[in-house]
Write a protein that holds these residues in place. Structure first.
Motif, short mmCIF file in Angstrom:
data_model
loop_
_atom_site.label_atom_id
_atom_site.label_comp_id
_atom_site.label_asym_id
_atom_site.label_seq_id
_atom_site.Cartn_x
_atom_site.Cartn_y
_atom_site.Cartn_z
N ASP A 28 0.18 5.76 0.11
CA ASP A 28 -0.85 6.76 0.32
C ASP A 28 -1.07 7.60 -0.95
O ASP A 28 -0.46 7.32 -1.99
CB ASP A 28 -0.53 7.64 1.53
N SER A 29 -1.92 8.59 -0.86
CA SER A 29 -2.29 9.38 -2.04
C SER A 29 -1.12 10.16 -2.61
O SER A 29 -1.17 10.62 -3.75
CB SER A 29 -3.43 10.35 -1.70
N PHE A 78 -4.47 11.74 3.42
CA PHE A 78 -3.61 10.98 2.53
C PHE A 78 -4.19 9.59 2.26
O PHE A 78 -3.48 8.66 1.89
CB PHE A 78 -2.20 10.87 3.14
N ARG A 79 -5.50 9.46 2.43
CA ARG A 79 -6.19 8.18 2.24
C ARG A 79 -6.05 7.70 0.79
O ARG A 79 -6.10 8.48 -0.15
CB ARG A 79 -7.66 8.34 2.59
N ASN A 80 -5.86 6.39 0.62
CA ASN A 80 -5.76 5.79 -0.71
C ASN A 80 -6.31 4.38 -0.64
O ASN A 80 -6.03 3.64 0.32
CB ASN A 80 -4.30 5.78 -1.19
N TRP A 114 0.83 -1.21 0.00
CA TRP A 114 0.00 0.00 0.00
C TRP A 114 0.87 1.26 0.00
O TRP A 114 1.92 1.31 0.64
CB TRP A 114 -0.90 0.00 1.23
N CYS A 163 4.42 2.37 3.49
CA CYS A 163 4.51 2.14 4.93
C CYS A 163 5.95 2.29 5.41
O CYS A 163 6.21 2.80 6.50
CB CYS A 163 3.97 0.74 5.26
N HIS A 200 -7.83 3.23 2.62
CA HIS A 200 -6.99 3.05 3.80
C HIS A 200 -6.17 4.30 4.07
O HIS A 200 -5.87 5.08 3.17
CB HIS A 200 -6.03 1.86 3.62
N THR A 201 -5.79 4.44 5.36
CA THR A 201 -4.75 5.37 5.75
C THR A 201 -3.59 4.56 6.31
O THR A 201 -3.71 3.34 6.51
CB THR A 201 -5.24 6.36 6.83
N ALA A 202 -2.48 5.23 6.60
CA ALA A 202 -1.34 4.52 7.17
C ALA A 202 -1.70 3.85 8.49
O ALA A 202 -1.17 2.79 8.84
CB ALA A 202 -0.17 5.48 7.38
N TYR A 219 6.63 5.91 5.97
CA TYR A 219 6.03 6.41 7.21
C TYR A 219 6.91 6.05 8.41
O TYR A 219 7.10 6.85 9.32
CB TYR A 219 4.62 5.84 7.39
N PHE A 261 -4.37 12.08 9.08
CA PHE A 261 -3.96 10.96 8.25
C PHE A 261 -4.98 10.71 7.12
O PHE A 261 -4.63 10.19 6.06
CB PHE A 261 -3.80 9.68 9.09
#
Length: 659
Positions: free
Chosen positions: A487-488, A522-524, A485, A493, A527-529, A496, A519
């Protein structure tokens, strides 16, 4: 322009609805400022007073192009704009491109355009840009013809602009004057007010045909032509960025001509403000004090890049851009990002980027941004190599940033400090002011080599925590979910964890710069981190066999026990019951928790598989107790004592998200 919004994103309708202005071009009852204060919210060279009909601006809808009263010298060929009446996506026509000096007749950017040839495409419309549609920009359709006879009136002086840089064409198209020499419907002042904008001994009503001025026939005196500026002496100075204009569209030449600044980087006699006031007109990360030679800025024309005085400790890795040959959506490659100073090697915006880290996503391509694809921007693929010998000075702590996220490189390139540990020419404060931006117990003058700090022994006095490559999760504990995964913004990960943007407890890390709710920005992929990354308290737990997940037990509990039902339920954003409990988004009696920010009905916004947290999660009053859904006993909602007060609606937040 049509669809204009101010720098805060407020439209003309918002100005009218909120009574921030009047049709006479004055501040409305709810504005809380003077007429000059509107410039604090300027965008694209306009304020509400020039762009909005409700505020005395806009233009008459009776015509799409203003009548032409000024005279152009006929060339051996005639030219017609094609398509006729073309306007760009902001509603600006070919005449505006000419009067604003946004283009040149040979198809290049004009003095006030503030971009490259490629940037004209950002304002294209109907398959055309100004460079293809407008004669004044080298486009249009050209045919042989006989030069027309001279017109009856020409502006005098030819090419006159007022003290704000507005031309006769601007006065005409915006309805600021009439041909009788009176104020137009959108001027917002008396005849005497024209004197406030006098320039070169003229006002619009003496210089412009459209305002009753000018001269009929031939100008009384031949005006000095608007010559093409000559290149600077190779050993002197050039404006940087070249062609820079401020947020009001004023160029370096305008600052020099109007004496708004001095070559020593101070306010000029006609500036009407302090040194700090120049930041009110900043654009693309620059003010006139950093961009203009006439104001003490610019750069030496003898070099193409500013000298680098700080010394970084070389990492024992080499790097290759991945994918090789990557270009962004505008066709710019990694080398361009480096030479244009659009990014820094630590993955931040460069001195000339003009945006935040988030804005790199606007130029992403093939799932990558410059920050993930380019070595010069902190991305790419790194491999082991032989490290070079240690340098003589290193920033300490290594990778330090101030409380605003600005790095030592930023302090150096923007001239905020000197190597003697003093404020630089563009800092705008005393030595004590560095303390306002302290972070991790340091300021720039203690942490940065470029500012007289750092460690001059080759290695930091104390070994900083390195930005280590995160290790994979224990195979008996947790894996990121979804695997791989990002983010936007394209940050993984691992990033992060590496940048300490989060903690394993699902909270913001020391370098995140926001709270838990941020957070979500930056959802994608739902999901978020915090839900996808093990390092941030998310991911999924796995058993000894990484292919077999260990779900919670589904045995029907006794009356005194409760299990979430469905087992392992997550809402539509991927947040599970444990997350609702940990973040206090709900209470055990089925009410919104103190951090939820909404009413009971708002839980439906996160419904998944026919459930909300209130029906699926024990921590929220749902789940399964002894074979029965919901609480073991029905409880009346808790109400406040009659002599107290509760917020109504409960959990209300304003339009900025403040509770």
């Amino acid at each position: 322009p049509q669809g204009w919004v101010d720098s805060d994103g407020d439209s003309c309708s918002a100005y009218e609805t909120n009574q921030w202005c009047t049709p006479e071009g004055e501040p409305g009852p709810n504005f809380q400022g003077t007429r000059e204060s509107f410039s604090n919210f300027a965008r694209d060279g306009h304020t509400a007073l020039t762009a909005c009909c409700a505020c005395g601006g806009g233009r008459s809808s009776a015509s799409t192009l203003p009548p032409t009263t000024t005279v152009s010298v006929a060339s051996p060929v005639s030219c017609e704009d094609r398509p006729q009446g073309w306007i760009d996506r902001d509603g600006d026509d070919c005449a505006t491109y000419s009067s604003a000096q946004w283009c040149t007749p040979d198809g290049g950017p004009g003095a006030n355009f503030g971009g490259t040839v490629d940037d004209f495409a950002d304002y294209g419309r109907d398959g055309y840009t100004a460079l293809t549609a407008c004669c004044v920009c080298g486009g249009g359709e050209r045919n042989e013809t006989t030069p027309p006879p001279p017109a009856t009136c020409v502006d005098d002086p030819l090419g006159w602009v007022d003290s704000d840089g507005d031309s006769c064409d601007t006065y005409q198209t915006r309805g600021w004057c009439t041909t009788e020499g009176l104020p137009g419907p959108n001027f917002g002042g008396s005849v005497d007010a024209f004197n406030h904008f006098a320039h070169d001994g003229h006002t619009a009503i003496t210089a412009c045909c459209a305002c009753g001025g000018g001269i009929r026939g031939v100008p009384a005196t031949t005006p000095e032509p608007l010559t093409t500026p000559q290149p600077a002496d190779p050993d002197s100075c050039v404006d940087d960025p070249q062609g820079w204009v401020d947020s009001d569209g004023d160029s370096c030449s305008a600052y020099e001509t109007n004496q708004w600044c001095t070559p020593e980087g101070e306010p000029g006699p006609n500036f009407q403000g302090t040194r700090e006031s120049f930041s009110n007109f900043a654009r693309d990360g620059h003010t006139a004090l950093t961009a203009c030679c006439a104001c003490g800025g610019g750069r030496s024309s003898a070099s193409t890049l500013p000298p680098t005085t700080t010394v970084s400790v070389a990492s024992p890795v080499s790097c290759e851009d991945r994918p090789q040959g990557w270009i962004d959506r505008d066709g710019d490659d990694c080398a361009t990002y480096s030479s244009a100073q659009w990014c820094t090697p630590d993955g931040g915006p460069g001195a000339n980027f003009g945006g935040t880290v988030d804005d790199f996503a606007d130029y992403g391509r093939d799932g990558y941004t410059a920050l993930t694809a380019c070595c010069v921007c902190g991305g790419g693929e790194r491999n082991e190599t032989t490290p070079p010998p240690p340098a003589t000075c290193v920033d300490d702590p290594l990778g330090w940033v101030d409380s605003d996220g600005d790095s030592c490189d930023t302090y150096q390139t923007r001239g905020w400090c000197t190597t003697e540990g003093l404020p630089g020419p563009n800092f705008g404060g005393s030595v004590d002011a560095f303390n306002h931006f302290a972070h991790d117990g340091h300021t720039a003058i203690t942490a940065c080599c470029a500012c007289g700090g750092g460690n001059h022994g080759g290695m930091p006095a104390t070994t900083p925590e390195p930005l280590t490559t995160p290790q994979p999760a224990d195979p008996d504990s947790c894996v990121d979910d979804p695997q791989g995964w990002v983010d936007s913004d394209g940050d993984s990960c691992s990033k992060y964890q590496q940048h300490r943007w989060c903690t394993p407890e699902g909270l913001p890390g020391p370098n995140f710069g926001g709270d838990v709710e941020d957070f979500g920005n930056f959802r994608n992929d739902g999901h978020t981190a915090l839900t996808a990354c093990c390092a941030c308290g998310g991911g999924v737990q796995i058993s000894d066999d990484p292919g077999n997940f260990t779900p919670p037990a589904t045995t029907v509990p006794s009356d005194s026990q409760c299990v979430d039902d469905p087992s392992g339920w997550r809402d539509k954003d991927g947040d599970d019951c444990a997350k609702y409990e940990r973040n206090e988004w709900c209470t055990s009696d089925g009410q919104p928790g103190r951090n939820f920010g909404g009413s009971v009905e708002d839980f439906l916004r996160f419904e998944h598989d026919g459930h909300t947290a209130l029906s699926a999660c024990c921590a929220c009053g749902g789940g399964l107790r002894g074979g029965t859904r919901g609480p073991a006993t029905t409880q009346a909602p808790t109400t406040a004592p009659p002599d107290t007060c509760v917020d109504d609606p409960m959990g209300w937040v304003d339009s900025d998200g403040d509770s």
